[in-house]
Scaffold this motif. Structure first.
Motif, PDB file in Angstrom:
ATOM      1  N   SER A   1       0.860  -1.175   0.000  1.00  0.00           N
ATOM      2  CA  SER A   1       0.000   0.000   0.000  1.00  0.00           C
ATOM      3  C   SER A   1       0.901   1.231   0.000  1.00  0.00           C
ATOM      4  N   CYS A   2       0.366   2.360   0.452  1.00  0.00           N
ATOM      5  CA  CYS A   2       1.104   3.620   0.335  1.00  0.00           C
ATOM      6  C   CYS A   2       2.025   3.938   1.515  1.00  0.00           C
ATOM      7  N   HIS A   3       1.896   3.256   2.638  1.00  0.00           N
ATOM      8  CA  HIS A   3       2.802   3.499   3.761  1.00  0.00           C
ATOM      9  C   HIS A   3       3.017   2.199   4.523  1.00  0.00           C
ATOM     10  N   THR A   4       4.090   2.163   5.298  1.00  0.00           N
ATOM     11  CA  THR A   4       4.452   0.984   6.085  1.00  0.00           C
ATOM     12  C   THR A   4       4.719   1.439   7.505  1.00  0.00           C
ATOM     13  N   ALA A   5       4.241   0.646   8.470  1.00  0.00           N
ATOM     14  CA  ALA A   5       4.453   0.971   9.880  1.00  0.00           C
ATOM     15  C   ALA A   5       4.909  -0.284  10.619  1.00  0.00           C
ATOM     16  N   THR A   6       5.504  -0.066  11.776  1.00  0.00           N
ATOM     17  CA  THR A   6       5.830  -1.167  12.676  1.00  0.00           C
ATOM     18  C   THR A   6       5.327  -0.826  14.064  1.00  0.00           C
ATOM     19  N   VAL A   7       4.892  -1.871  14.775  1.00  0.00           N
ATOM     20  CA  VAL A   7       4.407  -1.708  16.152  1.00  0.00           C
ATOM     21  C   VAL A   7       4.487  -3.063  16.847  1.00  0.00           C
ATOM     22  N   GLY A   8       5.065  -3.085  18.022  1.00  0.00           N
ATOM     23  CA  GLY A   8       5.100  -4.301  18.823  1.00  0.00           C
ATOM     24  C   GLY A   8       5.705  -5.509  18.134  1.00  0.00           C
ATOM     25  N   GLY A   9       6.664  -5.301  17.237  1.00  0.00           N
ATOM     26  CA  GLY A   9       7.295  -6.403  16.538  1.00  0.00           C
ATOM     27  C   GLY A   9       6.564  -6.838  15.272  1.00  0.00           C
ATOM     28  N   TYR A  10       5.507  -6.154  14.910  1.00  0.00           N
ATOM     29  CA  TYR A  10       4.726  -6.464  13.714  1.00  0.00           C
ATOM     30  C   TYR A  10       4.846  -5.343  12.680  1.00  0.00           C
ATOM     31  N   VAL A  11       4.535  -5.695  11.435  1.00  0.00           N
ATOM     32  CA  VAL A  11       4.464  -4.735  10.342  1.00  0.00           C
ATOM     33  C   VAL A  11       2.991  -4.447  10.085  1.00  0.00           C
ATOM     34  N   VAL A  12       2.678  -3.195   9.831  1.00  0.00           N
ATOM     35  CA  VAL A  12       1.321  -2.790   9.461  1.00  0.00           C
ATOM     36  C   VAL A  12       1.447  -2.061   8.129  1.00  0.00           C
ATOM     37  N   GLU A  13       0.891  -2.667   7.089  1.00  0.00           N
ATOM     38  CA  GLU A  13       1.017  -2.122   5.736  1.00  0.00           C
ATOM     39  C   GLU A  13      -0.300  -1.490   5.319  1.00  0.00           C
ATOM     40  N   GLY A  14      -0.259  -0.193   5.068  1.00  0.00           N
ATOM     41  CA  GLY A  14      -1.427   0.500   4.548  1.00  0.00           C
ATOM     42  C   GLY A  14      -2.426   0.919   5.614  1.00  0.00           C
ATOM     43  N   HIS A  15      -3.648   1.119   5.162  1.00  0.00           N
ATOM     44  CA  HIS A  15      -4.708   1.747   5.959  1.00  0.00           C
ATOM     45  C   HIS A  15      -5.460   0.761   6.845  1.00  0.00           C
ATOM     46  N   VAL A  16      -4.740   0.034   7.669  1.00  0.00           N
ATOM     47  CA  VAL A  16      -5.329  -0.928   8.596  1.00  0.00           C
ATOM     48  C   VAL A  16      -5.960  -0.167   9.755  1.00  0.00           C
ATOM     49  N   PRO A  17      -7.223  -0.458  10.099  1.00  0.00           N
ATOM     50  CA  PRO A  17      -7.858   0.233  11.223  1.00  0.00           C
ATOM     51  C   PRO A  17      -7.155  -0.049  12.555  1.00  0.00           C
TER      52      PRO A  17
END
Length: 152
Positions: free
Chosen positions: A84-100
């Motif tokens: 998707s258009c952005h990538t995030a990390t939190v708590g050892g996980y990857v969050v890709e895109g517009h995840v609620p």
């Protein structure tokens, strides 16, 4: 007053103070919420909308504006088909895109064996896009077979 009584009161006060002080860092951590690192293009408004959504949900987001998001996605193991258009990390996980935020909170609570969550593409009704009426799926990936995590 006897010396023993004062000593006991002092110990109880000191114990109470110590317990309160020990609880303070936990309260501070909870007040700050989970630390979220976000990599996005400097000119992407929908990514800013998603960051606002995550902050409103209690996440502490740090934004990194980068020109080469493909390198970030590669380092974090995001498959091409889920990007998707952005990538995030939190708590050892990857969050890709517009995840609620609710899906990310569930991920952090359940801690499944996976790389992370993705909302592939740019679903119009997702947080940050905010155009209602288009259903989309959030995918859990990187733990074997990818699977649907949530439908919105």
């Amino acid at each position: 007053m006897s010396k023993g009584f004062r000593g006991g009161a002092a110990r109880r006060s000191l114990l109470g103070f110590g317990l309160a002080a020990a609880a303070l860092p936990v309260s501070v951590v909870r007040a700050q919420g989970p630390a979220l690192q976000v990599w996005k293009d400097p000119s992407c408004g929908c990514c800013e909308g998603w960051v606002r959504h995550m902050r409103a949900a209690g996440f502490e987001a740090t934004v990194h504006e980068v020109a080469d998001l493909q390198a970030v996605k590669a380092v974090n193991g995001v498959p091409d088909k889920l990007q998707s258009c952005h990538t995030a990390t939190v708590g050892g996980y990857v969050v890709e895109g517009h995840v609620p935020a609710s899906d990310v909170r569930r991920l952090l609570a359940e801690r499944p064996r996976a790389k992370g969550l993705a909302a592939p593409g740019m679903p119009p009704s997702s947080p940050g896009m905010d155009i209602p009426g288009t259903p989309y799926e959030v995918i859990l990936f990187g733990g074997g077979a990818d699977r649907m995590w949530a439908r919105h």
